[in-house]
Design a protein around this motif. Structure first.
Motif, PDB file in Angstrom:
ATOM      1  N   ALA A 250      31.765 -27.311 -44.507  1.00 57.07           N
ATOM      2  CA  ALA A 250      31.584 -28.752 -44.706  1.00 57.07           C
ATOM      3  C   ALA A 250      31.510 -29.054 -46.198  1.00 57.07           C
ATOM      4  CB  ALA A 250      30.311 -29.224 -44.008  1.00 57.07           C
ATOM      5  N   GLY A 251      32.303 -30.033 -46.653  1.00 53.89           N
ATOM      6  CA  GLY A 251      32.450 -30.280 -48.078  1.00 53.89           C
ATOM      7  C   GLY A 251      31.292 -30.937 -48.781  1.00 53.89           C
ATOM      8  N   ASN A 252      30.372 -31.584 -48.051  1.00 54.12           N
ATOM      9  CA  ASN A 252      29.183 -32.161 -48.684  1.00 54.12           C
ATOM     10  C   ASN A 252      28.095 -32.385 -47.637  1.00 54.12           C
ATOM     11  OD1 ASN A 252      29.489 -34.864 -47.493  1.00 54.12           O
ATOM     12  ND2 ASN A 252      31.175 -35.163 -48.923  1.00 54.12           N
ATOM     13  N   VAL A 274      28.977 -23.320 -42.744  1.00 52.77           N
ATOM     14  CA  VAL A 274      28.367 -23.315 -44.073  1.00 52.77           C
ATOM     15  C   VAL A 274      28.667 -24.672 -44.690  1.00 52.77           C
ATOM     16  CG1 VAL A 274      28.409 -22.346 -46.410  1.00 52.77           C
ATOM     17  CG2 VAL A 274      28.498 -20.818 -44.431  1.00 52.77           C
ATOM     18  N   ALA A 275      27.658 -25.303 -45.285  1.00 56.61           N
ATOM     19  CA  ALA A 275      27.828 -26.625 -45.887  1.00 56.61           C
ATOM     20  C   ALA A 275      27.638 -26.557 -47.394  1.00 56.61           C
ATOM     21  CB  ALA A 275      26.832 -27.612 -45.291  1.00 56.61           C
ATOM     22  N   PHE A 276      28.405 -27.367 -48.119  1.00 57.03           N
ATOM     23  CA  PHE A 276      28.163 -27.530 -49.542  1.00 57.03           C
ATOM     24  C   PHE A 276      27.156 -28.669 -49.687  1.00 57.03           C
ATOM     25  CE2 PHE A 276      28.588 -28.201 -53.952  1.00 57.03           C
ATOM     26  CZ  PHE A 276      29.219 -27.094 -54.503  1.00 57.03           C
ATOM     27  N   ASP A 277      26.023 -28.383 -50.315  1.00 59.23           N
ATOM     28  CA  ASP A 277      24.856 -29.280 -50.434  1.00 59.23           C
ATOM     29  C   ASP A 277      23.861 -28.953 -49.328  1.00 59.23           C
ATOM     30  OD1 ASP A 277      25.695 -30.716 -52.624  1.00 59.23           O
ATOM     31  OD2 ASP A 277      26.453 -32.414 -51.462  1.00 59.23           O
ATOM     32  N   PRO A 287      21.529 -23.589 -34.739  1.00 53.99           N
ATOM     33  CA  PRO A 287      20.822 -22.702 -35.678  1.00 53.99           C
ATOM     34  C   PRO A 287      20.604 -23.377 -37.033  1.00 53.99           C
ATOM     35  CG  PRO A 287      23.134 -22.128 -35.591  1.00 53.99           C
ATOM     36  CD  PRO A 287      22.942 -23.199 -34.557  1.00 53.99           C
ATOM     37  N   ALA A 288      19.676 -22.821 -37.815  1.00 52.99           N
ATOM     38  CA  ALA A 288      19.397 -23.364 -39.149  1.00 52.99           C
ATOM     39  C   ALA A 288      20.662 -23.293 -40.007  1.00 52.99           C
ATOM     40  CB  ALA A 288      18.257 -22.578 -39.795  1.00 52.99           C
ATOM     41  N   LEU A 289      20.830 -24.302 -40.847  1.00 53.52           N
ATOM     42  CA  LEU A 289      22.097 -24.479 -41.561  1.00 53.52           C
ATOM     43  C   LEU A 289      22.155 -23.665 -42.856  1.00 53.52           C
ATOM     44  CD1 LEU A 289      24.774 -26.072 -41.513  1.00 53.52           C
ATOM     45  CD2 LEU A 289      23.616 -27.861 -42.844  1.00 53.52           C
ATOM     46  N   THR A 290      23.161 -22.816 -42.971  1.00 52.72           N
ATOM     47  CA  THR A 290      23.437 -22.090 -44.204  1.00 52.72           C
ATOM     48  C   THR A 290      24.164 -23.027 -45.167  1.00 52.72           C
ATOM     49  OG1 THR A 290      23.549 -19.926 -43.140  1.00 52.72           O
ATOM     50  CG2 THR A 290      24.745 -20.169 -45.212  1.00 52.72           C
ATOM     51  N   VAL A 291      23.742 -23.046 -46.423  1.00 55.21           N
ATOM     52  CA  VAL A 291      24.300 -24.011 -47.368  1.00 55.21           C
ATOM     53  C   VAL A 291      24.581 -23.376 -48.722  1.00 55.21           C
ATOM     54  CG1 VAL A 291      23.094 -25.950 -46.270  1.00 55.21           C
ATOM     55  CG2 VAL A 291      22.055 -24.795 -48.244  1.00 55.21           C
ATOM     56  N   VAL A 292      25.513 -23.993 -49.426  1.00 56.85           N
ATOM     57  CA  VAL A 292      25.691 -23.757 -50.859  1.00 56.85           C
ATOM     58  C   VAL A 292      24.946 -24.904 -51.532  1.00 56.85           C
ATOM     59  CG1 VAL A 292      27.322 -23.592 -52.761  1.00 56.85           C
ATOM     60  CG2 VAL A 292      27.935 -22.674 -50.509  1.00 56.85           C
ATOM     61  N   ALA A 293      23.774 -24.612 -52.059  1.00 56.14           N
ATOM     62  CA  ALA A 293      22.888 -25.669 -52.544  1.00 56.14           C
ATOM     63  C   ALA A 293      23.149 -25.996 -54.009  1.00 56.14           C
ATOM     64  CB  ALA A 293      21.433 -25.256 -52.356  1.00 56.14           C
ATOM     65  N   GLN A 294      23.328 -27.281 -54.276  1.00 56.23           N
ATOM     66  CA  GLN A 294      23.299 -27.750 -55.648  1.00 56.23           C
ATOM     67  C   GLN A 294      21.840 -27.945 -56.054  1.00 56.23           C
ATOM     68  OE1 GLN A 294      26.647 -30.442 -56.916  1.00 56.23           O
ATOM     69  NE2 GLN A 294      26.469 -31.121 -54.803  1.00 56.23           N
ATOM     70  N   ASP A 295      21.626 -28.224 -57.324  1.00 52.20           N
ATOM     71  CA  ASP A 295      20.287 -28.512 -57.831  1.00 52.20           C
ATOM     72  C   ASP A 295      20.312 -29.902 -58.454  1.00 52.20           C
ATOM     73  OD1 ASP A 295      17.775 -28.617 -58.944  1.00 52.20           O
ATOM     74  OD2 ASP A 295      17.851 -26.592 -59.782  1.00 52.20           O
TER      75      ASP A 295
END
Length: 343
Positions: A250-252, A274-277, A287-295
């Protein structure tokens, strides 16, 4: 003074029995006034609840306002709320106040909003550029010393500081995580306009991860979604393919909510995501969401400190500063792809 009317400088002057110019001298500390008169004026200000019109004063004397203008695409997106918090935390000690408005990702609305901020002589202007916007109209303001910072995406037509995330590397890491769990049919759900910097960079990261793993790029697995409802429709479209994806990127954050909602509705929770953000309550999802987290708070702080340095006289060349992302591993990205049937 009439009821239901805001007190004016003239009201304060009349209360004390002095001229409006004397009241102005006291409030602006720009002329000789006796200690007794000063005390009387300040007492009248408190009594009447007078609030100086700082905008009018700044325009009159030609000085900057004590505000920062922040233009974002969507006030309802928690990402930009966190960005604003980071900015406020960094400028509070400087006596600056943050003003925030939404462009709705429309270049005309963005221009109108920036013009309003410029008219009130903000000390700093921070903008999340809209798709298709031209920022050349800000050149004269930047040349005159106004710190202008682009946030989340670079602008167009103006060389100035930009603060962005490691979008491409972060997306590549997220997709590589899915590949490592055996997935080869991985869908991409995100904004379609390739002119949008974040979309373009994240899609490039997606493609790089596939290429490194020797997986051919399949255009049918890339869908357009700008909001949650669009993401639900795009996810449904992908799941209806003859050979559907076993995983989705997911892109955002807004798109991620639509992806998760559609998977739950269609009872396809076995599809890895996997989600971005990061998203609110990501750990509470099943299930709990795996993410690429920004800050986002760090992005806001970096934008603020960069702008403050410019305000304090930094005249070095414009630069782009990247704030790292990080992969937060949870349950949704760890579901392994089913083994292909034996021939």
């Amino acid at each position: 003074m009439a009821a239901n009317r805001r007190p004016t400088l003239a009201d304060v002057a009349q209360e004390v029995g002095v001229s409006a110019k004397t009241v102005s001298r006291v409030l602006n500390e720009d002329g000789p006034v006796s200690a007794q008169t000063r005390e009387q004026v300040l007492a009248a200000v408190a009594k009447l609840g007078f609030q100086p019109n700082l905008m009018a004063r700044n325009i009159r004397v030609g000085g900057p306002d004590t505000t920062i203008g922040l233009v974002v695409p969507d006030l309802g997106n928690p990402f930009f709320g966190a960005v604003a918090r980071g900015i406020e935390d960094s400028v509070r000690d400087r006596g600056l106040t943050l003003l925030m408005g939404s462009s709705a990702d429309d270049p005309d609305r963005e221009r109108a909003l920036t013009d309003k901020f410029l008219a009130r002589r903000v000390s700093i202007l921070i903008v999340v550029p809209s798709v298709g916007a031209d920022h050349s109209h800000l050149k004269s303001h930047r040349t005159a010393g106004l710190p202008v910072v682009f946030l989340d995406r670079p602008g167009v037509g103006l060389s100035t500081d930009s603060i962005v995330s490691t979008n491409r590397a972060g997306a590549q890491e997220g997709v590589a995580h899915l590949i490592a769990h055996g997935h080869r049919r991985i869908g991409f759900v995100g904004d379609l306009p390739t002119r949008l910097y974040t979309r373009r960079e994240r899609l490039a990261g997606y493609r790089s991860a596939l290429q490194e793993a020797g997986i051919p790029y399949d255009r049918s697995l890339v869908t357009n979604a700008h909001d949650q409802r669009g993401a639900e429709a795009a996810t449904s479209q992908l799941l209806d393919l003859a050979d559907p994806p076993t995983a989705l990127f997911a892109g955002n954050n807004i798109v991620a909510l639509g992806v998760v909602a559609e998977l739950a509705r269609s009872k396809r929770k076995h599809v890895a995501v996997v989600a971005f953000d990061d998203v609110s309550l990501a750990e509470a999802l099943e299930p709990a969401l795996t993410v690429v987290a920004q800050d986002p708070e760090e992005i806001g702080r970096t934008a603020a400190t960069t702008a403050l340095a410019r305000l304090d006289g930094d005249r070095s060349r414009a630069r782009t500063i990247t704030v790292p992302t990080r992969l937060i591993v949870r349950g949704s990205g760890e579901q392994r792809a089913a083994a292909p049937p034996e021939a």
